[in-house]
Design an enzyme around this catalytic site. Structure first.
Site, PDB file in Angstrom:
ATOM      1  N   LYS A   1      30.772  56.304  42.057  1.00 23.79           N
ATOM      2  CA  LYS A   1      31.550  56.299  40.810  1.00 23.79           C
ATOM      3  C   LYS A   1      31.754  54.860  40.322  1.00 23.79           C
ATOM      4  O   LYS A   1      31.397  53.907  41.016  1.00 23.79           O
ATOM      5  CB  LYS A   1      32.902  56.969  41.066  1.00 23.79           C
ATOM      6  CG  LYS A   1      33.739  56.247  42.123  1.00 23.79           C
ATOM      7  CD  LYS A   1      34.964  57.053  42.544  1.00 23.79           C
ATOM      8  CE  LYS A   1      35.753  56.326  43.614  1.00 23.79           C
ATOM      9  NZ  LYS A   1      36.899  57.103  44.090  1.00 23.79           N
TER      10      LYS A   1
ATOM     11  N   TYR B   1      44.217  25.004  31.610  1.00 29.12           N
ATOM     12  CA  TYR B   1      45.389  25.541  30.906  1.00 29.12           C
ATOM     13  C   TYR B   1      46.655  25.383  31.756  1.00 29.12           C
ATOM     14  O   TYR B   1      46.636  25.655  32.957  1.00 29.12           O
ATOM     15  CB  TYR B   1      45.183  27.025  30.606  1.00 29.12           C
ATOM     16  CG  TYR B   1      44.182  27.290  29.509  1.00 29.12           C
ATOM     17  CD1 TYR B   1      44.414  26.825  28.213  1.00 29.12           C
ATOM     18  CD2 TYR B   1      43.025  28.008  29.763  1.00 29.12           C
ATOM     19  CE1 TYR B   1      43.496  27.070  27.198  1.00 29.12           C
ATOM     20  CE2 TYR B   1      42.105  28.265  28.756  1.00 29.12           C
ATOM     21  CZ  TYR B   1      42.350  27.792  27.469  1.00 29.12           C
ATOM     22  OH  TYR B   1      41.441  28.046  26.479  1.00 29.12           O
TER      23      TYR B   1
HETATM   24  C1  LIG Z   1      36.704  56.938  45.558  1.00 35.22           C
HETATM   25  C2  LIG Z   1      36.846  58.072  46.483  1.00 35.22           C
HETATM   26  C3  LIG Z   1      36.282  58.007  47.772  1.00 35.22           C
HETATM   27  C4  LIG Z   1      35.658  56.737  48.324  1.00 35.22           C
HETATM   28  O1  LIG Z   1      36.685  55.871  48.744  1.00 35.22           O
HETATM   29  P1  LIG Z   1      36.363  54.457  49.436  1.00 35.22           P
HETATM   30  O2  LIG Z   1      37.680  53.962  49.884  1.00 35.22           O
HETATM   31  O3  LIG Z   1      35.755  53.611  48.365  1.00 35.22           O
HETATM   32  O4  LIG Z   1      35.417  54.721  50.530  1.00 35.22           O
HETATM   33  C5  LIG Z   1      36.337  59.141  48.548  1.00 35.22           C
HETATM   34  N1  LIG Z   1      36.938  60.270  48.105  1.00 35.22           N
HETATM   35  C6  LIG Z   1      37.528  60.360  46.890  1.00 35.22           C
HETATM   36  C7  LIG Z   1      38.185  61.634  46.477  1.00 35.22           C
HETATM   37  C8  LIG Z   1      37.513  59.264  46.047  1.00 35.22           C
HETATM   38  O5  LIG Z   1      38.106  59.346  44.851  1.00 35.22           O
END
Ligand SMILES: *Cc1c(COP(=O)(O)O)cnc(C)c1O
Length: 362
Positions: free
Chosen positions: A35, A253
């Site tokens: 994702k 800055y």
């Molecule tokens: C993003 C996600 C993962 C992966 O988590 P990581 O900590 O990046 O390994 C697994 N399960 C669900 C439901 C998620 O939303």
């Protein structure tokens, strides 16, 4: 001439990390979580690179699944947030996507649709973000069965798997097991990256590694390399100016950093407009000319300043690594008060991703 700020992506390292996840998953199968544009690495390239390693990808939403199908990949794709509108149910059926149902309005969309995609049920075992309470499962399963909606299995998500001494993960595991016991045929999925490193943690049928695939650490007290992971993204730019500061000269800055002695200083062509965290303050390491140097002053939108005392021979045109092979992204994240996840997913569209594998550009 394009700017020299790039994110180099090592696809061999990505595959190495996936294989480690698979190994650590034991009898469970690791679905590759890609994702958020493959955690900032580019979802299409990541999916292609892992296509021969895994049978299953997990993404947050339909748009991300479409990118995978667009690449012509036939893999199972799980939608971790399920569907966001009634009409998405038909898209799931048409594209062979498996939504995770977490709320009654989603099951209603499913039972009222003519399409019948296979789905997962999210169980709230203590994260209290998404999912049905254990006591609701009987009713949900009955409704889906009445409407002939096939259910593949159950899923839950851990709230504190990264904390070694926190008993919450065991409690969530027990809660989940008890909740799904009436359906012994169902496939079960738990386990983010952190859970792969918990001794004795059951991962059931499917684990869901995400951040570890990209070489960042899911654990607060260890760097990815200490867990056997290889960094996938190396964020690089270039020195575009070098000068010597006199004692009393302030940088950037707010003039928050002031030279105490004559100090060679360089300006690097990267800033928060590229996703480099503005919260990374003075002292955050960068890699210049084979040495660690330190960021000084505030990060600007397109530039940042480094103290070149450790690399006084550095000149405009020299490459600078912000994180990657030499400087762990986890370390920069610590300086910025955040986690590697946020830095990797935050690299902006302005930064070209350059892919390589087997020593060649891909
Ligand atoms: C993003 C996600 C993962 C992966 O988590 P990581 O900590 O990046 O390994 C697994 N399960 C669900 C439901 C998620 O939303």
């Amino acid at each position: 001439m394009p700017r020299h700020t790039v994110a180099k992506i090592d696809l061999d390292a990505l595959r190495h990390n996936y294989r480690l996840a698979r190994e650590r998953a034991g009898d469970a199968i690791a679905m590759a979580v890609i994702k958020a544009d493959g955690y900032g690495h580019g979802i299409r390239a990541v999916a292609r690179a892992l296509a021969a390693e895994t049978d299953c990808f997990a993404v947050a939403c339909l748009e991300e699944a479409l990118a995978i199908r667009d690449e012509g990949l036939p893999h199972t794709v799980v939608l971790l947030e399920g569907v966001h509108a009634a009409e998405d149910v038909a898209s799931c059926q048409r594209l062979g996507l498996e939504p995770v149902l977490h709320s009654h309005h989603q099951t209603a969309w499913l039972t009222q649709a003519s399409a019948r995609p296979r789905s997962w049920i999210k169980v709230n075992s203590g994260m209290n973000r998404l999912g049905f309470a254990p006591a609701e499962l009987t009713e949900v399963m009955a409704r889906l069965a009445d409407a002939d909606c096939p259910v593949r299995g159950f899923m839950t998500h851990f709230a504190a798997a990264d904390e070694a001494d926190n008993p919450a993960t065991e409690a969530q595991t027990r809660c989940f097991q008890q909740a799904v016991a009436p359906w012994p045929e169902a496939e079960l999925s738990v386990g983010n990256s952190a859970a792969h490193f918990r001794v004795g943690q059951p991962l059931f049928d499917w684990s869901r590694p995400g951040v570890m695939l990209y070489g960042a650490s899911p654990l607060p007290e260890q760097m990815g390399t200490e867990l056997g992971l290889k960094p996938v993204m190396t964020l690089e730019s270039e020195l575009i100016a070098v000068r010597t500061l006199n004692p009393g000269d302030a940088v950037g800055y707010g003039q928050t950093w002031i030279a105490e002695r004559p100090t060679p200083m360089g300006i690097v062509a990267i800033g928060y407009g590229d996703g480099y965290p503005r919260h990374a303050g003075t002292g955050t390491p960068v890699w210049v000319k084979g040495r660690r140097a330190s960021l000084i002053g505030r990060v600007s939108m397109d530039m940042l300043a480094v103290d070149l005392s450790a690399a006084p021979a550095a000149r405009p045109g020299d490459r600078v690594e912000l994180w990657g092979e030499r400087i762990p992204v986890d370390e920069v994240a610590r300086w910025a008060g955040t986690i590697g996840y946020e830095l990797l997913t935050g690299v902006t569209a302005r930064v070209p991703r350059l892919y390589h594998q087997s020593g060649r550009n891909a």
